[in-house]
Scaffold this motif. Structure first.
Motif, short mmCIF file in Angstrom:
data_model
loop_
_atom_site.label_atom_id
_atom_site.label_comp_id
_atom_site.label_asym_id
_atom_site.label_seq_id
_atom_site.Cartn_x
_atom_site.Cartn_y
_atom_site.Cartn_z
N GLN A 71 0.83 -1.20 0.00
CA GLN A 71 0.00 0.00 0.00
C GLN A 71 0.87 1.25 0.00
OE1 GLN A 71 -3.57 0.48 2.33
NE2 GLN A 71 -3.55 -1.69 2.92
N THR A 72 0.35 2.29 -0.60
CA THR A 72 1.03 3.59 -0.61
C THR A 72 0.31 4.52 0.35
OG1 THR A 72 1.69 3.32 -2.91
CG2 THR A 72 1.71 5.56 -2.04
N CYS A 73 1.07 5.16 1.21
CA CYS A 73 0.46 6.06 2.18
C CYS A 73 -0.17 7.26 1.47
CB CYS A 73 1.51 6.55 3.18
SG CYS A 73 2.01 5.29 4.37
N GLU A 74 -1.22 7.77 2.07
CA GLU A 74 -1.91 8.94 1.58
C GLU A 74 -2.04 9.95 2.71
OE1 GLU A 74 -5.63 7.74 -0.08
OE2 GLU A 74 -4.71 6.60 -1.72
N GLY A 75 -2.59 11.10 2.39
CA GLY A 75 -2.76 12.13 3.42
C GLY A 75 -3.92 13.02 3.07
N VAL A 76 -4.35 13.78 4.03
CA VAL A 76 -5.40 14.76 3.80
C VAL A 76 -5.11 15.98 4.66
CG1 VAL A 76 -6.88 13.76 5.60
CG2 VAL A 76 -7.90 15.18 3.82
N GLY A 77 -5.21 17.15 4.04
CA GLY A 77 -5.02 18.39 4.78
C GLY A 77 -6.37 19.03 5.09
N VAL A 78 -6.59 19.34 6.35
CA VAL A 78 -7.85 19.94 6.78
C VAL A 78 -7.56 21.39 7.17
CG1 VAL A 78 -9.82 19.75 8.33
CG2 VAL A 78 -8.56 17.69 7.66
N ASP A 79 -8.01 22.32 6.34
CA ASP A 79 -7.76 23.74 6.59
C ASP A 79 -8.75 24.30 7.61
OD1 ASP A 79 -5.70 23.72 4.81
OD2 ASP A 79 -6.83 24.60 3.15
N SER A 80 -8.30 25.29 8.33
CA SER A 80 -9.16 25.98 9.29
C SER A 80 -9.08 27.47 9.02
CB SER A 80 -8.72 25.69 10.73
OG SER A 80 -7.51 26.37 11.03
N THR B 125 -4.30 21.14 9.43
CA THR B 125 -3.98 19.87 10.07
C THR B 125 -3.85 18.81 8.99
OG1 THR B 125 -5.19 20.46 12.07
CG2 THR B 125 -4.79 18.12 11.69
N VAL B 126 -2.76 18.05 9.03
CA VAL B 126 -2.52 17.01 8.03
C VAL B 126 -2.48 15.65 8.73
CG1 VAL B 126 -0.97 16.14 6.23
CG2 VAL B 126 -1.17 18.61 6.63
N GLY C 25 -3.32 8.65 16.99
CA GLY C 25 -2.96 7.37 17.59
C GLY C 25 -4.08 6.36 17.50
N PHE C 26 -5.32 6.81 17.67
CA PHE C 26 -6.47 5.93 17.60
C PHE C 26 -6.60 5.31 16.21
CE2 PHE C 26 -11.04 5.12 17.04
CZ PHE C 26 -11.31 4.39 18.19
N CYS C 27 -6.22 6.08 15.17
CA CYS C 27 -6.38 5.62 13.78
C CYS C 27 -5.06 5.17 13.15
CB CYS C 27 -7.00 6.73 12.93
SG CYS C 27 -8.66 7.22 13.45
N ASP C 28 -4.01 5.01 13.95
CA ASP C 28 -2.70 4.57 13.42
C ASP C 28 -2.18 5.51 12.34
OD1 ASP C 28 -2.16 2.36 15.02
OD2 ASP C 28 -3.38 1.03 13.78
N CYS C 29 -2.29 6.81 12.57
CA CYS C 29 -1.83 7.82 11.60
C CYS C 29 -0.73 8.68 12.22
CB CYS C 29 -2.98 8.74 11.19
SG CYS C 29 -4.15 8.01 10.07
N LYS C 30 -0.10 9.43 11.36
CA LYS C 30 0.73 10.55 11.78
C LYS C 30 -0.09 11.82 11.59
CE LYS C 30 4.63 8.20 12.35
NZ LYS C 30 5.32 8.06 13.66
N ALA C 31 0.13 12.81 12.42
CA ALA C 31 -0.59 14.08 12.28
C ALA C 31 0.36 15.22 12.62
CB ALA C 31 -1.81 14.13 13.20
N TRP C 32 0.22 16.30 11.87
CA TRP C 32 0.99 17.49 12.17
C TRP C 32 0.19 18.72 11.74
CZ3 TRP C 32 2.48 14.15 8.22
CH2 TRP C 32 2.47 14.65 6.92
N GLN C 33 0.64 19.87 12.20
CA GLN C 33 0.00 21.12 11.82
C GLN C 33 1.03 22.03 11.16
OE1 GLN C 33 -1.96 22.19 15.67
NE2 GLN C 33 -3.83 22.16 14.46
N GLU C 34 0.55 22.81 10.19
CA GLU C 34 1.43 23.72 9.46
C GLU C 34 0.64 24.97 9.11
OE1 GLU C 34 2.38 21.06 6.27
OE2 GLU C 34 0.71 21.75 5.02
N LYS C 35 1.36 25.99 8.66
CA LYS C 35 0.72 27.24 8.25
C LYS C 35 0.48 27.21 6.73
CE LYS C 35 0.18 29.73 11.98
NZ LYS C 35 0.78 31.06 12.13
N THR C 36 -0.68 27.71 6.32
CA THR C 36 -0.99 27.82 4.91
C THR C 36 -0.43 29.13 4.36
OG1 THR C 36 -3.08 28.99 5.23
CG2 THR C 36 -3.14 26.58 5.37
N ALA C 37 -0.61 29.35 3.06
CA ALA C 37 -0.16 30.60 2.46
C ALA C 37 -0.91 31.79 3.04
CB ALA C 37 -0.34 30.55 0.94
#
Length: 588
Positions: free
Chosen positions: A396-405, A440-441, A422-434
């Motif tokens: 499988q190839t990992c995927e991601g989704v960015g949730v903007d606020s 949140t990713v 952790g509940f969904c076995d994912c990595k998560a981080w936050q970043e700044k948009t343009a």
């Protein structure tokens, strides 16, 4: 010192971005004028190394060359790209005030070097965490930009000089006036260095005595050294550490520079072109991967590069060979997607989760309903996970989704991210948009990412619903003035703590009841796959300590009580199929 470090980082970023605007045919013309008429035919590496040096120095010269109107590339960058942060404004000002100076490095204390300005005799303090200790006692020329009233940084090419090279630089010094013409002085010094060479300093322009992978050659930066290494490797697999280095510096500006170097070395029929092509491939792959998972300030980086190249080709005679290489590499990147194993089961799980999102996206959500959603997600993931083998996971190839606020600051909701991931076995981080807002990713295997996205939305809805209920309570109404804002924050902190705790307990229960010995081994395999794919994004993460809140006790406790009211039950059920309904009717 932290302020200077941040400003210098912004200066270097803008310098690299400006290089994409300075890649003009003048660079090639200058290189042709500087290079010796002929090289020793027995030493091809000398010819390649000297050409690389000439390209870098000519690029630096073009970048800082003022036009007939007095404007430099940085002025054009400021018009084309309005600064979007306080550091960008200060960085552009610093770059505009950069001076080309001959320096003698006198001493070092931590990351601050004391140097003598040989044009005036004055002493200057230079902040640079990358400059090697070996430069102490040496003479060099560099672009010096102000970081504060009494601290400076180096930007661009740092070039060591021997006595003959220093004499060329000092020809442009006038008593009482210092260096009278930066551009002419830099041009004369660079031409001398290309034609006659200069000192080599370990860790600066000579890596023979360091751990740098380049075995030989006069290299000016790490990517040039890696280009030499990857050229010498032939068809061998690229070494992991150097690939990681390339991924970590991936930006559209860096791609433009490397494509230019690939075209220039190809026109010169140099083997080094192969190394630059491979670097361009890795850089573009990294940017493509980041965009695919919804991460980065620019979510269409390849489109940005294509537009920049088209503009440069049309207006500045950017090499068409570089444009052709970009098109070829992009076609390879955006070709057929890698087929997934266990595709049917995976599609069903993802569609089921998306159906849950669609059904609840516009509805409010209490904490009880959010935890019920978590239970449902866990059931779906566990049922799907039990059908997977190690081979299924590894293919499988990992995927991601960015949730903007629309928020620019982190809040109590964001403290739930580690528990959700952790509940969904994912990595998560936050970043700044343009737009300088928070994104949140979530990153991981496809089904897990879809589940984390859904659960995050349910928790966010729970925050909104429970907060509205709290703000209608007698406790809140009795609070006056500005204290109400603190009461809301305190309530949300308590709510977030409760949700995070319950998600952790649900996860622990899943681990105890679902995972057998082989299941635990597959979890380890999954984490290894995620870590490997995450490394391909070339991102540098910074961890922050959990923020401690000063809370209003009553409001905080109200938030905890709101979380304690629920009983774990499943409110979100799968749709009942006609077959199941007929079976239930017969049983009744």
């Amino acid at each position: 010192m932290a302020q200077s470090r941040g400003l210098l980082a912004a200066v270097l970023t803008l310098h690299d971005e400006a290089m994409s605007l300075a890649l003009k045919p003048q660079i090639q013309n200058v290189v042709r004028q500087w290079l010796p008429l002929r090289f020793d035919e027995t030493d091809e590496s000398e010819a390649e190394a000297t050409t690389v040096v000439a390209l870098m120095l000519a690029g630096d010269l073009e970048l800082f060359k003022p036009s007939s109107s007095g404007k430099t590339t940085f002025d054009r960058l400021a018009q084309r790209r309005p600064p979007d942060a306080e550091f960008d404004v200060a960085a552009l000002k610093s770059l505009r005030n950069a001076r080309f100076l001959p320096l003698r490095i006198l001493s070092r204390s931590d990351a601050v070097f004391t140097a003598q300005n040989l044009a005036t005799g004055a002493t200057v303090s230079i902040f640079d965490e990358e400059l090697p200790q070996a430069v102490v006692g040496s003479t060099l020329v560099a672009r010096v930009c102000p970081l504060s009233d009494d601290l400076f940084g180096l930007v661009g090419v740092v070039t060591p000089l021997d006595d003959a090279g220093l004499a060329v630089a000092l020809d442009f010094v006038r008593p009482g006036k210092g260096l009278t013409n930066d551009h002419r002085c830099a041009s004369a010094v660079y031409r001398h260095v290309v034609r006659h060479g200069g000192p080599k300093i370990a860790g600066l322009n000579d890596f023979a005595e360091t751990d740098d992978p380049a075995p030989h050659g006069f290299e000016l930066n790490e990517l040039d050294a890696i280009a030499r290494l990857w050229t010498d490797l032939g068809d061998e697999e690229l070494p992991g550490p150097s690939v990681e280095t390339v991924r970590n510096v991936a930006t559209p500006g860096e791609v433009l520079k490397i494509l230019f170097k690939a075209a220039a070395t190809q026109q010169a029929e140099m083997d080094l072109a192969r190394g630059y092509r491979r670097i361009a491939d890795v850089l573009m792959d990294t940017l493509h991967r980041r965009a695919a998972v919804g991460s980065g300030r620019d979510l269409s980086p390849l489109d940005t590069i294509a537009a920049a190249i088209a503009h440069e080709v049309a207006t500045n005679d950017y090499p068409r060979e570089a444009q052709a290489l970009f098109v070829a590499l992009r076609t390879k990147l955006t070709g057929a997607a890698k087929p997934r194993k266990n595709q049917d089961d995976l599609t069903r799980v993802i569609e089921r989760i998306r159906a849950l999102r669609a059904k609840t996206i516009d509805q409010g959500c209490t904490e009880e309903e959010a935890l019920a959603a978590a239970s449902k997600v866990a059931e779906l993931l566990d049922r799907y996970g039990l059908s997977l083998s190690e081979i299924d996971i590894r293919t499988q190839t990992c995927e991601g989704v960015g949730v903007d606020s629309n928020r620019k600051r982190v809040g109590p909701l964001d403290e739930c991210l580690p528990s959700i991931a952790g509940f969904c076995d994912c990595k998560a981080w936050q970043e700044k948009t343009a737009a300088d807002t928070l994104r949140t990713v979530f990153f991981g295997l496809p089904a897990d990412v879809a589940a984390a996205h859904y659960l995050y939305e349910r928790v966010a809805a729970a925050f909104e619903t429970e907060t509205t209920i709290f703000q209608r309570s007698a406790l809140y109404i009795e609070i006056l003035g500005v204290d109400r804002r603190g009461a809301t924050t305190s309530f949300q902190v308590g709510l977030g703590h409760t949700i995070s705790t319950k998600l952790a307990k649900l996860r622990a229960t899943r681990d105890e009841t679902v995972l057998s010995g082989s299941g635990r081994e597959l979890v380890a395999v999954k984490h290894a796959v995620i870590d490997d794919d995450l490394a391909k994004l070339g991102l540098a993460f910074k961890s922050k300590p959990i923020k401690r809140h000063l809370v209003q006790p009553d409001s905080y406790e109200a938030g905890r009580v709101a979380g304690q009211r629920f009983q774990a039950r499943r409110e979100i059920d799968e749709p009942v199929t006609p077959r199941q309904k007929r079976h239930a009717d017969r049983s009744a």
